[in-house]
Design a protein around this motif. Structure first.
Motif, PDB file in Angstrom:
ATOM      1  N   GLY A  13       1.008  -1.638  -0.205  1.00 21.89           N
ATOM      2  CA  GLY A  13       0.096  -0.036  -0.227  1.00 21.89           C
ATOM      3  C   GLY A  13       0.624   1.112   0.077  1.00 21.89           C
ATOM      4  O   GLY A  13      -0.101   2.027  -0.480  1.00 21.89           O
ATOM      5  N   ALA A  14       2.238   0.982  -0.125  1.00 21.24           N
ATOM      6  CA  ALA A  14       2.913   2.254  -0.384  1.00 21.24           C
ATOM      7  C   ALA A  14       4.259   2.367  -1.229  1.00 21.24           C
ATOM      8  O   ALA A  14       5.060   2.776  -0.485  1.00 21.24           O
ATOM      9  CB  ALA A  14       3.685   2.248   1.243  1.00 21.24           C
ATOM     10  N   VAL A  35      -1.613 -10.122   4.946  1.00 19.81           N
ATOM     11  CA  VAL A  35      -1.234  -8.456   4.389  1.00 19.81           C
ATOM     12  C   VAL A  35      -0.966  -7.765   5.648  1.00 19.81           C
ATOM     13  O   VAL A  35      -2.293  -7.718   6.109  1.00 19.81           O
ATOM     14  CB  VAL A  35      -1.712  -8.501   3.392  1.00 19.81           C
ATOM     15  CG1 VAL A  35      -1.708  -6.745   2.903  1.00 19.81           C
ATOM     16  CG2 VAL A  35      -1.363  -9.566   2.170  1.00 19.81           C
ATOM     17  N   VAL A  36      -0.513  -7.338   5.432  1.00 14.72           N
ATOM     18  CA  VAL A  36      -0.860  -5.753   6.212  1.00 14.72           C
ATOM     19  C   VAL A  36      -0.972  -4.709   5.108  1.00 14.72           C
ATOM     20  O   VAL A  36       0.054  -4.356   4.619  1.00 14.72           O
ATOM     21  CB  VAL A  36       0.330  -5.032   7.251  1.00 14.72           C
ATOM     22  CG1 VAL A  36       0.275  -3.704   7.930  1.00 14.72           C
ATOM     23  CG2 VAL A  36       0.718  -6.332   8.136  1.00 14.72           C
ATOM     24  N   TRP A  37      -1.693  -3.947   5.125  1.00 13.93           N
ATOM     25  CA  TRP A  37      -1.931  -2.886   4.275  1.00 13.93           C
ATOM     26  C   TRP A  37      -1.970  -1.420   4.491  1.00 13.93           C
ATOM     27  O   TRP A  37      -2.976  -1.395   5.497  1.00 13.93           O
ATOM     28  CB  TRP A  37      -3.601  -3.299   3.340  1.00 13.93           C
ATOM     29  CG  TRP A  37      -3.532  -2.167   2.309  1.00 13.93           C
ATOM     30  CD1 TRP A  37      -4.465  -0.621   2.356  1.00 13.93           C
ATOM     31  CD2 TRP A  37      -3.221  -2.080   0.463  1.00 13.93           C
ATOM     32  NE1 TRP A  37      -4.093  -0.104   0.964  1.00 13.93           N
ATOM     33  CE2 TRP A  37      -3.694  -1.442   0.131  1.00 13.93           C
ATOM     34  CE3 TRP A  37      -2.572  -3.249  -0.146  1.00 13.93           C
ATOM     35  CZ2 TRP A  37      -3.031  -1.193  -0.907  1.00 13.93           C
ATOM     36  CZ3 TRP A  37      -2.873  -3.265  -1.166  1.00 13.93           C
ATOM     37  CH2 TRP A  37      -2.962  -1.783  -2.075  1.00 13.93           C
ATOM     38  N   TYR A  38      -1.462  -0.779   4.209  1.00 14.91           N
ATOM     39  CA  TYR A  38      -1.046   0.326   4.397  1.00 14.91           C
ATOM     40  C   TYR A  38      -2.024   1.600   3.977  1.00 14.91           C
ATOM     41  O   TYR A  38      -2.633   1.665   2.659  1.00 14.91           O
ATOM     42  CB  TYR A  38       0.213   1.689   4.701  1.00 14.91           C
ATOM     43  CG  TYR A  38       0.513   2.251   4.585  1.00 14.91           C
ATOM     44  CD1 TYR A  38       0.698   3.276   6.214  1.00 14.91           C
ATOM     45  CD2 TYR A  38       0.977   3.832   3.340  1.00 14.91           C
ATOM     46  CE1 TYR A  38       0.822   4.275   7.162  1.00 14.91           C
ATOM     47  CE2 TYR A  38       0.715   4.793   3.726  1.00 14.91           C
ATOM     48  CZ  TYR A  38       0.585   5.643   5.354  1.00 14.91           C
ATOM     49  OH  TYR A  38       1.075   6.594   5.985  1.00 14.91           O
ATOM     50  N   GLN A  39      -3.057   1.981   4.599  1.00 15.02           N
ATOM     51  CA  GLN A  39      -3.984   3.182   4.121  1.00 15.02           C
ATOM     52  C   GLN A  39      -3.398   4.497   3.664  1.00 15.02           C
ATOM     53  O   GLN A  39      -3.720   5.478   4.371  1.00 15.02           O
ATOM     54  CB  GLN A  39      -5.159   2.514   4.975  1.00 15.02           C
ATOM     55  CG  GLN A  39      -5.619   1.752   5.180  1.00 15.02           C
ATOM     56  CD  GLN A  39      -6.631   1.695   6.581  1.00 15.02           C
ATOM     57  OE1 GLN A  39      -6.649   2.416   6.858  1.00 15.02           O
ATOM     58  NE2 GLN A  39      -8.259   0.637   5.924  1.00 15.02           N
ATOM     59  N   ALA A  44     -10.299   2.805  -2.282  1.00 13.54           N
ATOM     60  CA  ALA A  44     -10.896   2.147  -2.033  1.00 13.54           C
ATOM     61  C   ALA A  44     -11.275   0.387  -3.075  1.00 13.54           C
ATOM     62  O   ALA A  44     -11.215  -1.172  -2.663  1.00 13.54           O
ATOM     63  CB  ALA A  44     -12.598   1.995  -1.364  1.00 13.54           C
ATOM     64  N   ALA A  45     -11.939   0.972  -4.033  1.00  8.59           N
ATOM     65  CA  ALA A  45     -12.214  -0.610  -4.975  1.00  8.59           C
ATOM     66  C   ALA A  45     -10.966  -1.141  -5.463  1.00  8.59           C
ATOM     67  O   ALA A  45     -11.199  -2.320  -5.525  1.00  8.59           O
ATOM     68  CB  ALA A  45     -12.155   0.496  -5.938  1.00  8.59           C
ATOM     69  N   VAL A  47      -8.181  -1.445  -3.390  1.00  5.00           N
ATOM     70  CA  VAL A  47      -7.458  -2.084  -2.308  1.00  5.00           C
ATOM     71  C   VAL A  47      -8.715  -3.356  -2.272  1.00  5.00           C
ATOM     72  O   VAL A  47      -8.287  -4.758  -2.059  1.00  5.00           O
ATOM     73  CB  VAL A  47      -8.308  -1.267  -0.691  1.00  5.00           C
ATOM     74  CG1 VAL A  47      -7.424  -2.184   0.252  1.00  5.00           C
ATOM     75  CG2 VAL A  47      -6.801   0.009  -1.009  1.00  5.00           C
ATOM     76  N   GLU A  48     -10.177  -3.506  -2.010  1.00  5.52           N
ATOM     77  CA  GLU A  48     -10.801  -4.411  -2.044  1.00  5.52           C
ATOM     78  C   GLU A  48     -10.910  -5.052  -2.849  1.00  5.52           C
ATOM     79  O   GLU A  48     -10.515  -6.823  -2.962  1.00  5.52           O
ATOM     80  CB  GLU A  48     -12.034  -4.242  -2.566  1.00  5.52           C
ATOM     81  CG  GLU A  48     -13.285  -5.150  -2.394  1.00  5.52           C
ATOM     82  CD  GLU A  48     -13.253  -5.404  -0.976  1.00  5.52           C
ATOM     83  OE1 GLU A  48     -13.677  -6.916  -0.722  1.00  5.52           O
ATOM     84  OE2 GLU A  48     -12.660  -4.778  -0.047  1.00  5.52           O
ATOM     85  N   ARG A  49     -10.284  -5.103  -4.121  1.00  7.16           N
ATOM     86  CA  ARG A  49      -9.592  -5.991  -6.021  1.00  7.16           C
ATOM     87  C   ARG A  49      -9.256  -6.687  -5.469  1.00  7.16           C
ATOM     88  O   ARG A  49      -8.485  -8.268  -5.566  1.00  7.16           O
ATOM     89  CB  ARG A  49      -9.873  -4.942  -6.416  1.00  7.16           C
ATOM     90  CG  ARG A  49      -9.208  -5.854  -8.013  1.00  7.16           C
ATOM     91  CD  ARG A  49      -8.825  -5.228  -9.468  1.00  7.16           C
ATOM     92  NE  ARG A  49      -6.910  -4.962  -9.691  1.00  7.16           N
ATOM     93  CZ  ARG A  49      -6.461  -4.895  -8.850  1.00  7.16           C
ATOM     94  NH1 ARG A  49      -5.958  -6.333  -9.045  1.00  7.16           N
ATOM     95  NH2 ARG A  49      -5.075  -4.462  -8.806  1.00  7.16           N
ATOM     96  N   VAL A  50      -7.671  -6.005  -4.802  1.00 10.53           N
ATOM     97  CA  VAL A  50      -6.007  -6.790  -4.244  1.00 10.53           C
ATOM     98  C   VAL A  50      -7.142  -7.732  -2.756  1.00 10.53           C
ATOM     99  O   VAL A  50      -5.621  -9.017  -2.853  1.00 10.53           O
ATOM    100  CB  VAL A  50      -5.376  -5.850  -4.376  1.00 10.53           C
ATOM    101  CG1 VAL A  50      -3.745  -6.453  -3.651  1.00 10.53           C
ATOM    102  CG2 VAL A  50      -4.939  -4.737  -4.716  1.00 10.53           C
ATOM    103  N   ARG A  51      -7.779  -7.458  -1.999  1.00 10.50           N
ATOM    104  CA  ARG A  51      -8.157  -8.005  -1.214  1.00 10.50           C
ATOM    105  C   ARG A  51      -8.779  -9.400  -1.313  1.00 10.50           C
ATOM    106  O   ARG A  51      -8.592 -10.564  -0.916  1.00 10.50           O
ATOM    107  CB  ARG A  51      -8.747  -7.443  -0.282  1.00 10.50           C
ATOM    108  CG  ARG A  51      -8.851  -8.490   0.980  1.00 10.50           C
ATOM    109  CD  ARG A  51      -9.556  -7.412   1.945  1.00 10.50           C
ATOM    110  NE  ARG A  51      -9.932  -8.728   3.600  1.00 10.50           N
ATOM    111  CZ  ARG A  51     -10.577  -8.145   4.040  1.00 10.50           C
ATOM    112  NH1 ARG A  51     -10.810  -6.570   4.863  1.00 10.50           N
ATOM    113  NH2 ARG A  51     -10.544  -8.820   5.228  1.00 10.50           N
TER     114      ARG A  51
END
Length: 440
Positions: A13-14, A35-39, A44-45, A47-51
């Motif tokens: 995320g960074a 996964v630790v996702w850094y916001q 958002a879409a 991030v959700e696709r990757v998740r």
């Protein structure tokens, strides 16, 4: 270690390589990936696709945070529930958090202070001077009061740069003390407004490194990068990456394999090894930039991580997956790649204008891909209507071509650049679109 799959944690995320590429590389190494996702502003879409991609592929936990300082605590808590065997990241903003977590959990990695030194252009210079590896003149500058002493110690011409920087932003050549004062004032103002930097401005004035002609053919810049992997202090140099000539201090392209003569290659790799050892790097990847001077190679900077397009170049040149090897090293395993070069690969970038503009229209990536079969990938970063600002120096076009020889690759890249068209309209000081016609 566990008898089952090794549990790898990715910090995403960074920046760095894309999340999809990171997950693909992890999948080549283990099936247990958290996964630790850094916001940090990813839509958002996305991030959700990757998740969803991660959830379909791996067994693990998905954690989020908007504070990178909390990452070691998050991993310590995860470790108590599900033992962690390795931590990996590719984004510069998270490599200190990675090192802190590795140290806290007793995992393979670099000491946090070593990583902080690698992130600081000033600390790097001090470390290399103390180790007797280099004698480049430099001086810290916090404000105008430091200019006289810096000018006396470093001399002119010199280079002013932020101690913590990105994409060559605010790196400038200065010819004398008057220009240094002017450039520092401009840099201090820009520094406080840019999202790329820490709030506290800090600069370093360095001796200007003058390049020399090390190549037997034209078309290359006067510096290179060295890509290396380090396993518990044992250094393996993976590649020397040739560079295209700079646009000011902005990079424009990378080529591998190198076209340096063999004796010059040995000089570069010998000096690279001394720098990596002096910096105290023990694990992972390094990306080291060296100026090719009349007196030999000289350190521009070292990064304790993979360089931006290097993974793409290595895959295109020989099919090797350095990202997977970085995952293996994070787990304490040896790298497995052999890194042959069976063809030439060239990564090219087109920087934005130096002033604030709106992108009006551009040649689409689909048009470029259709016109040039040599393209491995092509990315236009911005859509028409996007505002581009000089304090956010992201390239407007990046692409990679391959060829059977270096001249074919260089010529193909120039044809792509010549075929790309972009039109811009200047932004008024208040950010509103003025009425004059767009300019190319």
């Amino acid at each position: 270690m566990s008898a089952g799959p090794s549990h790898l944690v990715l910090l995403l995320g960074a920046g760095g390589i894309s999340p999809d590429a990171a997950l693909a590389a992890a999948g080549a190494v283990t099936t247990e990936v958290s996964v630790v996702w850094y916001q940090g502003g990813t839509p958002a879409a996305t991030v959700e696709r990757v998740r969803e991609h991660w959830k379909r592929t791996f067994d693990g936990a998905w954690l989020t945070t908007d504070d990178h300082h909390r990452i070691p605590d998050l991993l310590a808590d995860l470790h108590r529930r599900r033992p962690v065997h390795g931590v990996a990241t590719f984004g510069e903003p998270l490599i200190v958090a990675q090192a802190e977590a590795q140290q806290r959990l007793g995992l393979p990695g670099n000491p946090p202070e070593t990583v902080r030194t690698a992130q600081s252009k000033l600390a790097q210079r001090r470390r290399l001077r103390e180790a007797g590896v280099e004698r480049i003149r430099f001086r810290e500058i916090r404000g105008e009061a430091d200019i006289p002493a810096a000018a006396t110690e470093v001399g002119f011409p010199a280079v002013l740069k932020p101690v913590h920087g990105a994409a060559s932003f605010l790196v400038t050549k200065v010819a004398d003390e008057a220009e240094l004062r002017r450039r520092l004032r401009e840099a201090l103002a820009a520094y406080r407004e840019s999202p790329l930097f820490d709030p506290e401005p800090l600069f370093v004035l360095e001796q200007l490194l003058v390049g020399d002609a090390w190549y037997e053919e034209p078309g290359f810049g006067d510096y290179v990068s060295v890509e290396s992997l380090v396993e518990d202090g044992r250094i393996t140099h993976v590649a020397i990456t040739d560079k295209l000539p700079l646009d000011g201090f902005v990079e424009t392209g990378d080529v591998m394999p190198t076209s340096l003569p063999e004796a010059r290659r040995r000089q570069v790799l010998d000096h690279a090894g001394r720098i990596i050892e002096a910096m105290g790097i023990r694990w992972g990847a390094t990306h080291l930039e060296l100026k090719l001077t009349p007196d030999g190679p000289a350190c521009i900077e070292l990064n304790a991580r993979l360089g931006g397009p290097i993974g793409h170049l290595l895959r295109a040149a020989g099919g090797s997956d350095i990202e997977a090897d970085i995952m293996r090293l994070a787990l304490g395993r040896p790298a497995e790649g052999r890194y042959p070069s069976v063809r030439y690969a060239l990564y090219r970038s087109v920087p934005p204008p130096n002033e604030a503009v709106t992108l009006v229209r551009q040649t689409s990536r689909e048009e470029l891909l259709a016109a040039f079969p040599q393209l491995v990938f092509c990315k236009t970063r911005f859509a028409p209507g996007a505002e581009l600002h000089p304090d956010r120096p992201y390239n407007i076009l990046t692409f990679l071509v391959t060829g059977e020889d270096v001249r074919t690759s260089l010529d193909a890249a120039e044809r792509v650049v010549d075929s790309y068209r972009a039109e811009f309209a200047p932004l008024a000081a208040d950010g509103r679109q003025p009425s004059p016609a767009p300019t190319s």
